[in-house]
Scaffold this active site. Structure first.
Site, PDB file in Angstrom:
ATOM      1  N   ASP A  50      -9.769  -4.694  -4.562  1.00 18.62           N
ATOM      2  CA  ASP A  50      -9.119  -3.938  -3.641  1.00 18.62           C
ATOM      3  C   ASP A  50      -9.825  -2.568  -3.734  1.00 18.62           C
ATOM      4  OD1 ASP A  50      -7.624  -2.080  -2.082  1.00 18.62           O
ATOM      5  OD2 ASP A  50      -5.734  -2.785  -2.904  1.00 18.62           O
TER       6      ASP A  50
ATOM      7  N   HIS B 264      -8.038  -5.546  -0.255  1.00 14.13           N
ATOM      8  CA  HIS B 264      -6.646  -4.874   0.192  1.00 14.13           C
ATOM      9  C   HIS B 264      -6.199  -5.709   1.311  1.00 14.13           C
ATOM     10  CE1 HIS B 264      -4.202  -1.322   0.054  1.00 14.13           C
ATOM     11  NE2 HIS B 264      -4.273  -1.135   1.409  1.00 14.13           N
TER      12      HIS B 264
ATOM     13  N   SER C   7       0.772  -1.252   0.065  1.00 12.63           N
ATOM     14  CA  SER C   7      -0.111  -0.096  -0.040  1.00 12.63           C
ATOM     15  C   SER C   7       0.823   1.191  -0.019  1.00 12.63           C
ATOM     16  CB  SER C   7      -1.031  -0.059   1.327  1.00 12.63           C
ATOM     17  OG  SER C   7      -1.997   0.890   1.230  1.00 12.63           O
TER      18      SER C   7
END
Length: 280
Positions: A229, A261, A177
């Site tokens: 995601d 995610h 991320s």
């Protein structure tokens, strides 16, 4: 296409916490030891529209000492893994033990991001590699100074490894991320890295050329993203891959069907397959 089945939520207790007076919404999980390695997501989850960036005061950033897992054999390579927003190096340290047998000469480093005000978090401070104001327009109004500062810090970690006798070409920087975005920032370094791994991430400051230095023009890059995601949208990661590819970067992209995610064992296996030839 990669089919990836992740029982991330099976057997776990999900609690949605609303902190009165703070307006902060986060998803907290009670994870069993067996399933925790499949849930290296940005632990605080924020679902919000774009916010005006908070006015940041000048503040000294405190970088806690990274977690380090020394090699079981002679130290010949290093893997640096950067966590996501609101997490810490502890959230990803398990992969050091997961990969250790396959990479006995590799040192694993799991840095901790400093606490900083996060606009998406109503200006409250939390561990982050840079500020972020929106999930819907994640590449708009970026915190350039925060990104460059994190790039500088990771470069400092790399130089320490070089000073210890590890060639830059035997150092891989990875991240999840926000950490994945910073890992891709390292392509701008004048040090020729062994590789870069970005999980559920995207290419930051994509309008600021050059995106990669001459030294890293052919550095191997692995990007991985779940197509479900809802935090860092799949399209951001895939468009980043397409841009890098169009510029001639040595990049590959793995898509995981139905994954949000988070991460799964297939992804961990793909990362190991990618870094092992570089670090062995």
């Amino acid at each position: 296409l990669m089919y990836c089945i992740c029982s991330i939520y099976g057997g776990n207790v999900l609690v949605l916490l609303v902190l009165a007076g703070f307006g902060e919404i986060m998803l907290a999980r009670s994870l069993s030891p067996l399933s925790s390695k499949f849930s290296h997501s940005n632990r605080p989850r924020f679902y919000s529209s774009h916010r005006a960036r908070v006015g940041h005061t000048t503040m000294a950033l405190n970088y806690p000492k990274p977690i380090e897992l020394n090699p079981s054999g002679q130290h010949t390579s290093t893997f640096i893994m950067l966590h996501g927003l609101g997490d810490s190096g502890d959230g990803w340290s398990d992969i050091g033990y997961m990969y250790r047998a396959s990479l006995p000469g590799t040192k694993f480093i799991f840095p901790h991001a400093p606490r900083r005000p996060i606009t998406l978090n109503f200006g409250m401070s939390m561990p982050g590699w840079y500020d972020i104001a929106s999930l819907e327009d994640i590449q708009g109004g970026e915190d350039a100074s925060g990104l460059w500062e994190s790039q500088r810090y990771v470069g400092e970690l790399i130089r320490k490894e070089i000073a210890a006798g590890v060639p830059a070409t035997k150092i891989v920087v990875g991240g999840f991320s926000q950490g994945g975005a910073v890992a891709l920032m390292m392509l701008r370094s004048d040090l020729q890295l062994g590789g870069v791994v970005a999980l559920s991430g995207y290419l930051p400051l994509h309008k600021e050329q050059p995106i990669f230095s001459e030294a890293n023009a052919k550095t191997p890059i692995l990007m991985c993203h779940g197509d479900a995601d809802q935090t860092v949208a799949f399209e951001f990661g895939h468009r980043s891959f397409q841009l890098l590819s169009s510029l001639g970067a040595n990049v590959e992209f793995q898509r995981y069907l139905g994954m949000g995610h988070s991460a799964c064992q297939k992804e961990f296996d793909d990362v190991l397959d990618f870094i092992k030839p570089v670090l062995s």
